[in-house]
Scaffold this motif. Structure first.
Motif, PDB file in Angstrom:
ATOM      1  N   MET A 155      63.954  49.816  82.948  1.00 36.85           N
ATOM      2  CA  MET A 155      62.999  50.260  81.952  1.00 36.85           C
ATOM      3  C   MET A 155      63.589  49.991  80.579  1.00 36.85           C
ATOM      4  SD  MET A 155      61.793  54.160  81.101  1.00 36.85           S
ATOM      5  CE  MET A 155      61.675  54.523  82.803  1.00 36.85           C
ATOM      6  N   SER A 156      62.835  49.404  79.698  1.00 42.23           N
ATOM      7  CA  SER A 156      63.317  49.136  78.354  1.00 42.23           C
ATOM      8  C   SER A 156      63.025  50.333  77.449  1.00 42.23           C
ATOM      9  CB  SER A 156      62.645  47.886  77.809  1.00 42.23           C
ATOM     10  OG  SER A 156      61.258  48.094  77.734  1.00 42.23           O
ATOM     11  N   ASP A 157      63.727  50.392  76.316  1.00 43.95           N
ATOM     12  CA  ASP A 157      63.465  51.433  75.339  1.00 43.95           C
ATOM     13  C   ASP A 157      62.074  51.246  74.756  1.00 43.95           C
ATOM     14  OD1 ASP A 157      66.060  52.153  75.802  1.00 43.95           O
ATOM     15  OD2 ASP A 157      66.763  51.824  73.769  1.00 43.95           O
TER      16      ASP A 157
ATOM     17  N   GLU B 285      49.919  61.303  78.964  1.00 43.82           N
ATOM     18  CA  GLU B 285      49.653  60.891  80.347  1.00 43.82           C
ATOM     19  C   GLU B 285      49.484  59.380  80.455  1.00 43.82           C
ATOM     20  OE1 GLU B 285      46.361  63.424  81.355  1.00 43.82           O
ATOM     21  OE2 GLU B 285      47.688  65.139  81.736  1.00 43.82           O
ATOM     22  N   ALA B 286      48.922  58.747  79.430  1.00 45.51           N
ATOM     23  CA  ALA B 286      48.794  57.285  79.437  1.00 45.51           C
ATOM     24  C   ALA B 286      50.175  56.624  79.372  1.00 45.51           C
ATOM     25  CB  ALA B 286      47.920  56.821  78.272  1.00 45.51           C
ATOM     26  N   ILE B 287      51.062  57.184  78.565  1.00 46.78           N
ATOM     27  CA  ILE B 287      52.436  56.660  78.503  1.00 46.78           C
ATOM     28  C   ILE B 287      53.112  56.836  79.853  1.00 46.78           C
ATOM     29  CG2 ILE B 287      54.734  56.979  77.480  1.00 46.78           C
ATOM     30  CD1 ILE B 287      53.260  57.841  74.878  1.00 46.78           C
ATOM     31  N   ALA B 288      52.960  58.006  80.446  1.00 43.66           N
ATOM     32  CA  ALA B 288      53.574  58.294  81.745  1.00 43.66           C
ATOM     33  C   ALA B 288      53.092  57.316  82.819  1.00 43.66           C
ATOM     34  CB  ALA B 288      53.263  59.730  82.160  1.00 43.66           C
ATOM     35  N   GLU B 289      51.805  57.034  82.802  1.00 45.06           N
ATOM     36  CA  GLU B 289      51.246  56.092  83.780  1.00 45.06           C
ATOM     37  C   GLU B 289      51.790  54.674  83.543  1.00 45.06           C
ATOM     38  OE1 GLU B 289      46.893  54.321  84.945  1.00 45.06           O
ATOM     39  OE2 GLU B 289      47.015  56.451  84.413  1.00 45.06           O
ATOM     40  N   GLN B 290      51.818  54.278  82.297  1.00 44.74           N
ATOM     41  CA  GLN B 290      52.322  52.948  81.955  1.00 44.74           C
ATOM     42  C   GLN B 290      53.805  52.808  82.332  1.00 44.74           C
ATOM     43  OE1 GLN B 290      52.955  52.264  77.791  1.00 44.74           O
ATOM     44  NE2 GLN B 290      52.598  50.067  77.977  1.00 44.74           N
ATOM     45  N   GLN B 291      54.576  53.858  82.101  1.00 46.07           N
ATOM     46  CA  GLN B 291      56.020  53.826  82.364  1.00 46.07           C
ATOM     47  C   GLN B 291      56.357  54.194  83.821  1.00 46.07           C
ATOM     48  OE1 GLN B 291      58.674  53.208  80.149  1.00 46.07           O
ATOM     49  NE2 GLN B 291      57.225  52.595  78.572  1.00 46.07           N
ATOM     50  N   GLU B 292      55.331  54.607  84.583  1.00 45.76           N
ATOM     51  CA  GLU B 292      55.494  54.999  85.991  1.00 45.76           C
ATOM     52  C   GLU B 292      56.513  56.125  86.176  1.00 45.76           C
ATOM     53  OE1 GLU B 292      56.326  51.297  88.024  1.00 45.76           O
ATOM     54  OE2 GLU B 292      54.221  50.709  87.921  1.00 45.76           O
ATOM     55  N   TRP B 293      56.325  57.196  85.376  1.00 49.18           N
ATOM     56  CA  TRP B 293      57.182  58.367  85.520  1.00 49.18           C
ATOM     57  C   TRP B 293      56.880  59.070  86.832  1.00 49.18           C
ATOM     58  CZ3 TRP B 293      56.083  60.996  80.139  1.00 49.18           C
ATOM     59  CH2 TRP B 293      56.591  60.187  79.116  1.00 49.18           C
ATOM     60  N   PRO B 294      57.867  59.717  87.426  1.00 53.30           N
ATOM     61  CA  PRO B 294      57.604  60.531  88.611  1.00 53.30           C
ATOM     62  C   PRO B 294      56.656  61.694  88.261  1.00 53.30           C
ATOM     63  CG  PRO B 294      59.971  60.188  88.297  1.00 53.30           C
ATOM     64  CD  PRO B 294      59.279  59.669  87.070  1.00 53.30           C
ATOM     65  N   PRO B 295      55.883  62.171  89.229  1.00 49.71           N
ATOM     66  CA  PRO B 295      54.928  63.256  88.953  1.00 49.71           C
ATOM     67  C   PRO B 295      55.572  64.504  88.340  1.00 49.71           C
ATOM     68  CG  PRO B 295      54.467  62.289  91.088  1.00 49.71           C
ATOM     69  CD  PRO B 295      55.739  61.661  90.601  1.00 49.71           C
ATOM     70  N   ARG B 296      56.752  64.892  88.800  1.00 48.43           N
ATOM     71  CA  ARG B 296      57.405  66.091  88.242  1.00 48.43           C
ATOM     72  C   ARG B 296      57.742  65.888  86.762  1.00 48.43           C
ATOM     73  NH1 ARG B 296      60.266  70.817  89.126  1.00 48.43           N
ATOM     74  NH2 ARG B 296      62.188  71.030  87.930  1.00 48.43           N
ATOM     75  N   THR B 297      58.175  64.710  86.390  1.00 45.63           N
ATOM     76  CA  THR B 297      58.486  64.407  84.992  1.00 45.63           C
ATOM     77  C   THR B 297      57.224  64.498  84.151  1.00 45.63           C
ATOM     78  OG1 THR B 297      60.315  62.966  85.643  1.00 45.63           O
ATOM     79  CG2 THR B 297      59.405  62.632  83.438  1.00 45.63           C
ATOM     80  N   THR B 298      56.160  63.865  84.612  1.00 49.42           N
ATOM     81  CA  THR B 298      54.892  63.895  83.889  1.00 49.42           C
ATOM     82  C   THR B 298      54.384  65.325  83.749  1.00 49.42           C
ATOM     83  OG1 THR B 298      54.336  61.696  84.709  1.00 49.42           O
ATOM     84  CG2 THR B 298      52.517  63.026  83.843  1.00 49.42           C
ATOM     85  N   PHE B 299      54.414  66.073  84.837  1.00 48.82           N
ATOM     86  CA  PHE B 299      53.933  67.456  84.807  1.00 48.82           C
ATOM     87  C   PHE B 299      54.750  68.295  83.826  1.00 48.82           C
ATOM     88  CE2 PHE B 299      54.216  71.870  86.180  1.00 48.82           C
ATOM     89  CZ  PHE B 299      52.872  72.226  86.167  1.00 48.82           C
ATOM     90  N   GLY B 300      56.069  68.215  83.918  1.00 48.75           N
ATOM     91  CA  GLY B 300      56.935  69.025  83.065  1.00 48.75           C
ATOM     92  C   GLY B 300      56.760  68.711  81.590  1.00 48.75           C
ATOM     93  N   LEU B 301      56.734  67.438  81.245  1.00 46.56           N
ATOM     94  CA  LEU B 301      56.584  67.069  79.836  1.00 46.56           C
ATOM     95  C   LEU B 301      55.189  67.394  79.305  1.00 46.56           C
ATOM     96  CD1 LEU B 301      58.612  63.754  79.706  1.00 46.56           C
ATOM     97  CD2 LEU B 301      59.168  65.913  78.568  1.00 46.56           C
ATOM     98  N   THR B 302      54.180  67.207  80.131  1.00 43.98           N
ATOM     99  CA  THR B 302      52.817  67.547  79.728  1.00 43.98           C
ATOM    100  C   THR B 302      52.691  69.050  79.492  1.00 43.98           C
ATOM    101  OG1 THR B 302      51.937  65.660  80.947  1.00 43.98           O
ATOM    102  CG2 THR B 302      50.371  67.380  80.369  1.00 43.98           C
ATOM    103  N   LEU B 303      53.250  69.837  80.392  1.00 51.88           N
ATOM    104  CA  LEU B 303      53.216  71.296  80.250  1.00 51.88           C
ATOM    105  C   LEU B 303      53.929  71.731  78.965  1.00 51.88           C
ATOM    106  CD1 LEU B 303      52.583  74.064  81.709  1.00 51.88           C
ATOM    107  CD2 LEU B 303      54.958  73.955  82.455  1.00 51.88           C
ATOM    108  N   CYS B 304      55.092  71.154  78.705  1.00 48.22           N
ATOM    109  CA  CYS B 304      55.867  71.520  77.515  1.00 48.22           C
ATOM    110  C   CYS B 304      55.141  71.133  76.234  1.00 48.22           C
ATOM    111  CB  CYS B 304      57.252  70.883  77.571  1.00 48.22           C
ATOM    112  SG  CYS B 304      58.285  71.559  78.892  1.00 48.22           S
ATOM    113  N   LEU B 305      54.567  69.935  76.191  1.00 44.31           N
ATOM    114  CA  LEU B 305      53.825  69.518  75.007  1.00 44.31           C
ATOM    115  C   LEU B 305      52.596  70.395  74.813  1.00 44.31           C
ATOM    116  CD1 LEU B 305      53.446  67.639  72.616  1.00 44.31           C
ATOM    117  CD2 LEU B 305      52.255  66.049  74.152  1.00 44.31           C
ATOM    118  N   ASP B 306      51.901  70.700  75.878  1.00 44.81           N
ATOM    119  CA  ASP B 306      50.730  71.569  75.811  1.00 44.81           C
ATOM    120  C   ASP B 306      51.113  72.917  75.198  1.00 44.81           C
ATOM    121  OD1 ASP B 306      48.401  73.069  76.212  1.00 44.81           O
ATOM    122  OD2 ASP B 306      48.211  72.542  78.321  1.00 44.81           O
TER     123      ASP B 306
END
Length: 142
Positions: free
Chosen positions: A1-3, A25-46
């Motif tokens: 994965m690049s920066d 969520e669009a970034i997460a999908e594009q970068q193919e983050w694991p579901p737990r990573t996406t969930f945790g970061l989305t929850l924190c940002l929310d």
């Protein structure tokens, strides 16, 4: 994965949170983050952004326009979300969250979002810079 680094500018209104979550969520999908990573970061940002929109700005203020930015930096090994706003100074990292209770009837509102953020994040930092709140949220990423 690049920066990579993305930034979003928001208005302090009812659309800020859903817009930011959709963006992340669009970034997460594009970068193919694991579901737990996406969930945790989305929850924190929310949690963090909801508090900013709800409490950081005086509705009658006429001097500085409320401004909010969110940036996401992805580097090998870590994802960093930075939430900046020009609202009232507030450090969510100061102090301890309220004590856990034995049942929901004993729970009081407030402070529990920080507990969730600390659970999911590897780093949570705050600083006030030139009239701006700056909350940095870091999650390690495989």
């Amino acid at each position: 994965m690049s920066d990579s680094r993305d930034m979003l500018e928001l208005h302090a209104d009812a659309q800020a949170v859903p817009h930011a979550l959709e963006w992340l969520e669009a970034i997460a999908e594009q970068q193919e983050w694991p579901p737990r990573t996406t969930f945790g970061l989305t929850l924190c940002l929310d949690e963090a952004l909801t508090n900013v929109v709800s409490y950081a700005f005086d509705p009658q203020a006429t001097d500085d326009s409320p401004a909010i930015t969110v940036s996401c930096q992805v580097r090998e090994g870590a994802i960093t979300l930075t939430l900046r706003d020009n609202g009232r100074p507030y450090d969510p990292t100061a102090g301890d969250p309220p004590a856990l209770v034995a049942c929901l009837d004993e729970a009081k509102p407030g402070g529990h979002g920080v507990r969730l953020m600390r659970h999911y994040l590897h780093e949570l930092r705050y600083q006030r810079q030139s009239g701006w709140n700056c909350l940095t949220m870091v999650m390690h990423h495989p």
